[in-house]
Write a protein that holds these residues in place. Structure first.
Motif, short mmCIF file in Angstrom:
data_model
loop_
_atom_site.label_atom_id
_atom_site.label_comp_id
_atom_site.label_asym_id
_atom_site.label_seq_id
_atom_site.Cartn_x
_atom_site.Cartn_y
_atom_site.Cartn_z
N SER A 95 0.83 -1.52 0.13
CA SER A 95 0.14 -0.05 -0.12
C SER A 95 0.77 1.18 0.09
N SER A 96 2.20 1.08 0.00
CA SER A 96 3.08 2.38 -0.22
C SER A 96 3.12 3.15 1.35
N SER A 97 2.58 2.36 2.21
CA SER A 97 2.71 3.24 3.58
C SER A 97 4.03 2.87 4.41
N HIS A 98 5.10 3.44 3.55
CA HIS A 98 6.46 3.25 4.10
C HIS A 98 6.77 3.55 5.51
N LEU A 99 6.17 4.43 6.28
CA LEU A 99 6.51 4.61 7.62
C LEU A 99 5.88 3.50 8.39
N TYR A 100 4.74 3.11 8.42
CA TYR A 100 4.24 1.86 9.06
C TYR A 100 4.74 0.52 8.59
N HIS A 101 5.29 0.63 7.37
CA HIS A 101 5.93 -0.69 6.99
C HIS A 101 7.26 -0.77 7.90
N ALA A 102 8.00 0.42 7.83
CA ALA A 102 9.28 0.53 8.82
C ALA A 102 8.82 0.14 10.36
N TYR A 103 7.85 0.64 10.89
CA TYR A 103 7.70 0.50 12.20
C TYR A 103 7.31 -1.30 12.45
N ALA A 104 6.76 -1.60 11.53
CA ALA A 104 6.19 -2.87 11.67
C ALA A 104 7.20 -4.02 11.69
N TRP A 105 8.49 -3.59 10.81
CA TRP A 105 9.52 -4.23 10.54
C TRP A 105 10.36 -4.00 12.10
N LEU A 106 10.28 -2.80 12.67
CA LEU A 106 10.97 -2.80 13.84
C LEU A 106 10.46 -3.78 15.06
N LYS A 107 9.03 -3.85 15.05
CA LYS A 107 8.34 -4.82 15.97
C LYS A 107 9.08 -6.14 15.77
N LEU A 108 8.97 -6.58 14.35
CA LEU A 108 9.10 -7.93 14.22
C LEU A 108 10.57 -8.12 14.54
N PHE A 109 11.38 -7.45 14.23
CA PHE A 109 12.80 -7.64 14.49
C PHE A 109 12.90 -7.78 16.22
N THR A 110 12.30 -6.86 16.99
CA THR A 110 12.13 -6.95 18.47
C THR A 110 11.77 -8.28 18.80
N LEU A 111 10.57 -8.92 18.22
CA LEU A 111 10.02 -10.04 18.43
C LEU A 111 10.97 -11.19 18.35
N GLN A 112 11.54 -11.17 17.06
CA GLN A 112 12.59 -12.17 16.70
C GLN A 112 13.56 -12.22 17.60
N LYS A 113 14.25 -11.14 17.83
CA LYS A 113 15.55 -11.11 18.75
C LYS A 113 15.17 -11.65 20.19
N SER A 114 14.04 -11.41 20.60
CA SER A 114 13.59 -11.61 22.08
C SER A 114 13.06 -12.93 22.30
N PHE A 115 12.60 -13.62 21.31
CA PHE A 115 11.81 -14.77 21.44
C PHE A 115 12.35 -15.86 20.64
N ASN A 116 12.82 -15.79 19.54
CA ASN A 116 13.42 -16.76 18.48
C ASN A 116 14.97 -17.18 18.87
N LYS A 117 14.84 -18.22 19.69
CA LYS A 117 16.19 -18.84 20.08
C LYS A 117 16.96 -19.47 19.33
N ASN A 118 16.41 -19.76 17.83
CA ASN A 118 17.16 -20.45 17.08
C ASN A 118 17.48 -19.61 16.05
N LEU A 119 17.39 -18.19 16.20
CA LEU A 119 17.68 -17.06 15.13
C LEU A 119 19.18 -17.10 15.02
N SER A 120 19.76 -17.19 13.86
CA SER A 120 21.19 -17.26 13.50
C SER A 120 21.63 -15.83 13.33
N GLN A 121 22.94 -15.35 13.51
CA GLN A 121 23.31 -14.06 13.74
C GLN A 121 23.45 -13.36 12.32
N LYS A 122 23.42 -14.34 11.38
CA LYS A 122 23.35 -13.95 9.96
C LYS A 122 21.83 -13.59 9.75
#
Length: 477
Positions: free
Chosen positions: A287-314
């Motif tokens: 939908s070309s809502s780039h600001l909200y797209h970026a905020y959603a990515w930030l939330k996704l990064f935070t969740l993956q980093k906090s709860f995904n124990k199998n997440l590789s560094q790469k």
């Protein structure tokens, strides 16, 4: 209407009629018994009758008969033996699916056979006239006549079963299973019209559930088991909507999930929230809502980093790089400048609505209008350590575009970086909700940003400049 001293007699009579080819009369005989007030107490022979009844309904494609019979059987057994109702309904869906699959397997070209926009629409008069005038009697027509009626009946089966099972605490697991199967039907055969209807049906069922709070056997959505079933259904709805590229319906599914979370005042498990934000990033990008797209990515990064124990560094590095580039891709200027008061109020309301979906708490005061902004987002990336996790190329690009002043050299330095970044990404091994990341999707937006930065920096140094000099690799002023 036939009367029988025992239910077994009705079944025996139906078998006799079937053996002489009178299936419609057999169905009517069983229908009369099922709807009779004499047999309102559950007994085992009634289950056998219902199995035969739904078999006849499927063979004859009598959807209304099936619905009437199942509603009556629900009344009979839901307080005594709900398992029996579940078995009959499962048998009904199995037979409908089997018939549709058999018809499909007989058609050589599935796409042509199923080239119907709406499974609930009757054949148009102009279609009938055209077939008579053209003398169409080929394979396409036979395939359409063979396959489409059975797929219409299967769709009607799903609708009937959902209607019968809705808003009943004893049947909510079967309701969820039926909804999942209906979603897969829409996905497998690209039934976009039926998918939209299915989403609306489920939406209305939940709305009606809230209206009748005193209803007996009403599901308690706040109970962990019930909440999980409702959430799983809506997440499946969200996944199928994005796979069918129905982005408006996907966004409504996001709102459905958020509304359900708000209703029970609980947050789903992290594994589900990861899917939620992963789909949000797709929807906002489309939908070309780039600001909200970026905020959603930030939330996704935070969740993956906090709860995904199998997440590789790469993989963490690739996700962090996506967050940074998504933030940089946001236009660095206020597009609401010059807007009217009503437009500003609409923008503020939209900002708050999106912020609620993303999970940020907004202060409703007027001065909080800029809570969701590019500058605050970039500050968060630095303070929350996202920037430090990104690749070196992304870090260098961020520093160059946001902090360097190079009016003559900016483009020559940015272009090689964008070339390198465009080649980064690919499949992620340890983040199932984000199967792959392609940083190249941000290149066009970043080129626009670099051009804006260059124009702004040049304007600080020069009053006039020829276009030939501006685009030249070796500008002379």
């Amino acid at each position: 209407m036939s009367t029988f001293a025992k239910p077994e007699n009705a079944l025996k009579r139906a078998e006799e009629l079937i053996n002489v080819g009178q299936k419609q009369d057999a169905l009517q005989a069983l229908h009369d018994l099922i709807t009779s007030k004499r047999y309102r107490a559950w007994q085992k022979p009634l289950e056998k009758i219902m199995f035969k009844y739904v078999e006849l309904c499927v063979d004859l494609r009598r959807g209304r008969f099936a619905k009437d019979g199942l509603i009556q059987y629900r009344i009979v057994c839901q307080q005594v033996n709900v398992t029996s109702l579940e078995e009959v309904i499962k048998h009904f869906m199995h037979l409908s699916t089997e018939k549709a699959e058999q018809a499909r397997s007989q058609a050589e070209a599935l796409e042509e056979a199923l080239d119907v926009d709406d499974l609930e629409a009757d054949k148009r008069p102009e279609d009938l006239m055209l077939s008579y005038v053209s003398g169409e009697k080929g394979k396409d027509r036979s395939d359409r006549e063979l396959v489409t009626p059975w797929f219409k009946f299967l769709w009607e089966t799903y609708r009937t079963v959902l209607e019968i099972l809705r808003n009943n605490s004893k049947l909510e697991a079967l309701y969820a299973m039926t909804a999942h199967r209906a979603f897969q039907f829409c996905k497998q055969y690209k039934r976009t019209t039926e998918f939209r209807r299915l989403c609306e049906i489920i939406r209305n069922h939940l709305a009606n559930l809230n209206k009748y709070r005193d209803q007996r056997d009403r599901p308690d959505i706040s109970a962990p088991e019930s909440l999980q079933l409702y959430l799983d259904t809506r997440f499946e709805q969200l996944k199928v909507a994005t796979e069918l590229e129905l982005w408006q319906e996907a966004f409504r599914s996001i709102e459905d999930i958020h509304g359900l979370m708000f209703m029970v005042k609980k947050t789903p498990k992290a594994s589900l929230m990861v899917v939620y934000y992963a789909k949000l990033t797709e929807i906002f990008w489309i939908s070309s809502s780039h600001l909200y797209h970026a905020y959603a990515w930030l939330k996704l990064f935070t969740l993956q980093k906090s709860f995904n124990k199998n997440l590789s560094q790469k993989d963490l590095q690739m996700i962090a790089s996506s967050v940074v580039l998504a933030a940089l891709a946001v236009a660095p200027y206020d597009h609401t400048q010059g807007a009217s008061h009503s437009e500003l109020e609409n923008e503020k309301e939209r900002n708050m609505r999106m912020a609620n979906l993303i999970g940020f708490n907004l202060d409703l005061k007027p001065e909080s209008r800029e809570v969701l902004s590019r500058s605050s987002l970039l500050s968060e990336l630095v303070s929350k350590g996202v920037m430090s996790c990104a690749t070196q190329e992304v870090k260098d690009l961020y520093h160059l575009l946001e902090h360097e002043f190079l009016p003559l050299d900016l483009t020559t330095k940015v272009q090689p970086m964008l070339s390198k970044i465009s080649k980064l990404g690919g499949k992620l091994a340890s983040a199932s909700s984000v199967p792959e990341v392609h940083l190249s999707q941000y290149v066009t937006a970043l080129e626009k940003l670099a051009t804006l930065r260059l124009l702004k920096q040049v304007s600080h140094v020069y009053q006039t400049m020829k276009i030939e000099s501006f685009v030249s690799d070796d500008p002379v002023f």
